[in-house]
Enzyme design. Structure first.
Site, PDB file in Angstrom:
ATOM      1  N   GLY A  21      41.104  46.436  38.351  1.00 30.78           N
ATOM      2  CA  GLY A  21      41.490  47.703  37.437  1.00 30.78           C
ATOM      3  C   GLY A  21      41.154  48.628  36.681  1.00 30.78           C
ATOM      4  O   GLY A  21      41.518  48.683  36.056  1.00 30.78           O
ATOM      5  N   ALA A  22      39.830  48.434  36.709  1.00 25.20           N
ATOM      6  CA  ALA A  22      39.195  48.666  36.086  1.00 25.20           C
ATOM      7  C   ALA A  22      38.715  50.063  36.568  1.00 25.20           C
ATOM      8  O   ALA A  22      37.790  51.191  35.153  1.00 25.20           O
ATOM      9  CB  ALA A  22      37.286  47.633  36.296  1.00 25.20           C
ATOM     10  N   ASN A  23      38.542  51.372  37.610  1.00 21.61           N
ATOM     11  CA  ASN A  23      38.281  52.282  37.464  1.00 21.61           C
ATOM     12  C   ASN A  23      39.179  53.187  36.577  1.00 21.61           C
ATOM     13  O   ASN A  23      39.085  54.620  36.820  1.00 21.61           O
ATOM     14  CB  ASN A  23      38.292  52.719  39.114  1.00 21.61           C
ATOM     15  CG  ASN A  23      39.895  52.670  39.443  1.00 21.61           C
ATOM     16  OD1 ASN A  23      39.991  50.733  39.958  1.00 21.61           O
ATOM     17  ND2 ASN A  23      40.696  53.219  40.129  1.00 21.61           N
ATOM     18  N   GLY A  27      42.117  49.478  32.074  1.00 18.52           N
ATOM     19  CA  GLY A  27      41.104  48.589  33.033  1.00 18.52           C
ATOM     20  C   GLY A  27      39.814  49.481  32.711  1.00 18.52           C
ATOM     21  O   GLY A  27      38.935  48.203  32.722  1.00 18.52           O
ATOM     22  N   TYR A 198      59.801  45.503  38.888  1.00 15.03           N
ATOM     23  CA  TYR A 198      59.227  45.159  37.548  1.00 15.03           C
ATOM     24  C   TYR A 198      59.031  44.791  36.380  1.00 15.03           C
ATOM     25  O   TYR A 198      58.256  43.469  36.227  1.00 15.03           O
ATOM     26  CB  TYR A 198      58.538  46.719  37.100  1.00 15.03           C
ATOM     27  CG  TYR A 198      57.715  47.081  36.490  1.00 15.03           C
ATOM     28  CD1 TYR A 198      56.407  46.630  36.648  1.00 15.03           C
ATOM     29  CD2 TYR A 198      57.652  47.407  34.821  1.00 15.03           C
ATOM     30  CE1 TYR A 198      55.233  46.752  35.871  1.00 15.03           C
ATOM     31  CE2 TYR A 198      56.673  47.696  33.662  1.00 15.03           C
ATOM     32  CZ  TYR A 198      55.457  47.373  34.471  1.00 15.03           C
ATOM     33  OH  TYR A 198      54.360  47.774  33.799  1.00 15.03           O
TER      34      TYR A 198
END
Length: 332
Positions: A21-23, A27, A198
């Site tokens: 989830g680096a975008n 992240g 969640y």
């Protein structure tokens, strides 16, 4: 540690960090911080296009001050095949991984299923990361983490105080406190409540992180890996806005924007517990969280998650289920 900031991270020249989830959100900010310290960051993103845009933005924002390398690769945690392909590609191109940040996630969405038939929040937040960690573990065992190798490379390091083990950092949430492990209906096939699902996925993150450390500790040989958990507090990111959008109610989006503005800290601050867990000298099995009011904001500190997250029987049962469900396990 009061007042800790990303400036206190050691140099990471020669280190390889994988961030899911680096975008966007946490992240993105973690990737920016790792790169600024000289790391090679493998940006594991569901969308290569969005990941590439994020990498371009980081390079532009830092104006060349980021010494590290950014590499975008596709990794869809909702697909075990995608996870396997990603891990195989990393193994082909890298001899070791020093830090794995299990960061990506979805929050409080309507019930749907992953490619493999799991309830999506459990499938993405926990099972995808379980499979990824197991597949990358040989590379992690070959890594040195953040506290070794600086002398050999000639790079100055801010912290060489014994934190040499490679790290698996798993991002949880304060919402784990409302999670319950129902092993008769883990995938919510009988009934579904989005916030309960969640909470369960975030509790699963902690059960996994702590069980991984117990298995490392029980191994006959020194594995050279530490498993650490963290949570960001209330960080104002696109995650909340996506949750509101999924509800289909414009009012929900307006309320979430107001809550983010009133109570949230920015994503860069929210990423500090993850960065601290990844680079500071913390024990395996630690839980890093914001040290401010209600642990919702502030500088990172080592705290304690709820009692349910340390349940040994639930951790064992979840591990056994996860290994069977994903077809991946560890032999330490």
């Amino acid at each position: 540690m009061t007042g800790w900031t990303a400036d206190e991270m050691p140099r990471l020249d020669g280190k390889t960090v994988v961030v899911t989830g680096a975008n966007s959100g946490l992240g993105f900010e973690a990737t920016r911080a790792f790169a600024a310290k000289g790391a090679t960051v493998v940006m594991a993103c569901r969308s290569v296009e969005r990941g590439t845009d994020a990498a371009v933005e980081i390079r532009a924002d830092t104006r060349g001050d980021a010494d590290g390398t950014l590499e975008v690769r596709e990794c869809d945690l909702a697909s075990l095949e995608s996870v396997a392909t990603f891990a195989e590609g990393v193994a082909d191109d890298y001899d070791a991984v020093d830090v794995l940040c299990n960061n990506a996630g979805v929050m409080a969405i309507p019930r749907c299923e992953t490619d493999d038939g799991f309830e999506t929040q459990l499938g993405v937040n926990h099972l995808g990361h379980f499979a990824l960690t197991c597949r990358l573990f040989p590379l992690l065992a070959a890594g040195n983490g953040v506290g070794r190798g600086a002398e050999e490379s000639g790079s100055p390091a801010a912290d060489l105080s014994g934190s040499g083990d490679a790290r698996v950092v798993t991002q949880s949430s304060g919402a784990h406190e409302r999670g319950e492990m129902d092993f008769t209906d883990l995938n919510w096939e009988e009934s579904y409540e989005k916030w309960g699902a969640y909470g369960r996925s975030k509790l699963a993150n902690l059960l996994f992180a702590y069980e991984l450390q117990r298995r490392i500790d029980a191994a006959a040989d020194d594995v050279g890996v530490r498993s650490v958990a963290c949570h960001p507090g209330y960080a104002a990111t696109n995650l909340q806005l996506r949750t509101a959008k999924e509800s289909g109610t414009p009012l929900a989006t307006a309320v979430m924007r107001l809550a983010n503005a009133a109570f949230g800290q920015d994503a860069a601050t929210g990423a500090l517990p993850l960065l601290y867990a990844a680079t500071a000298d913390v024990d395996g099995g630690a839980y890093v969280e914001p040290g401010g009011v209600l642990n919702m904001r502030g500088s990172p500190t080592v705290g304690r998650s709820n009692d349910a997250s340390y349940d040994l029987d639930d951790a064992r049962r979840l591990w056994e289920y996860s290994a069977e469900a994903t077809g991946v396990d560890l032999s330490l």
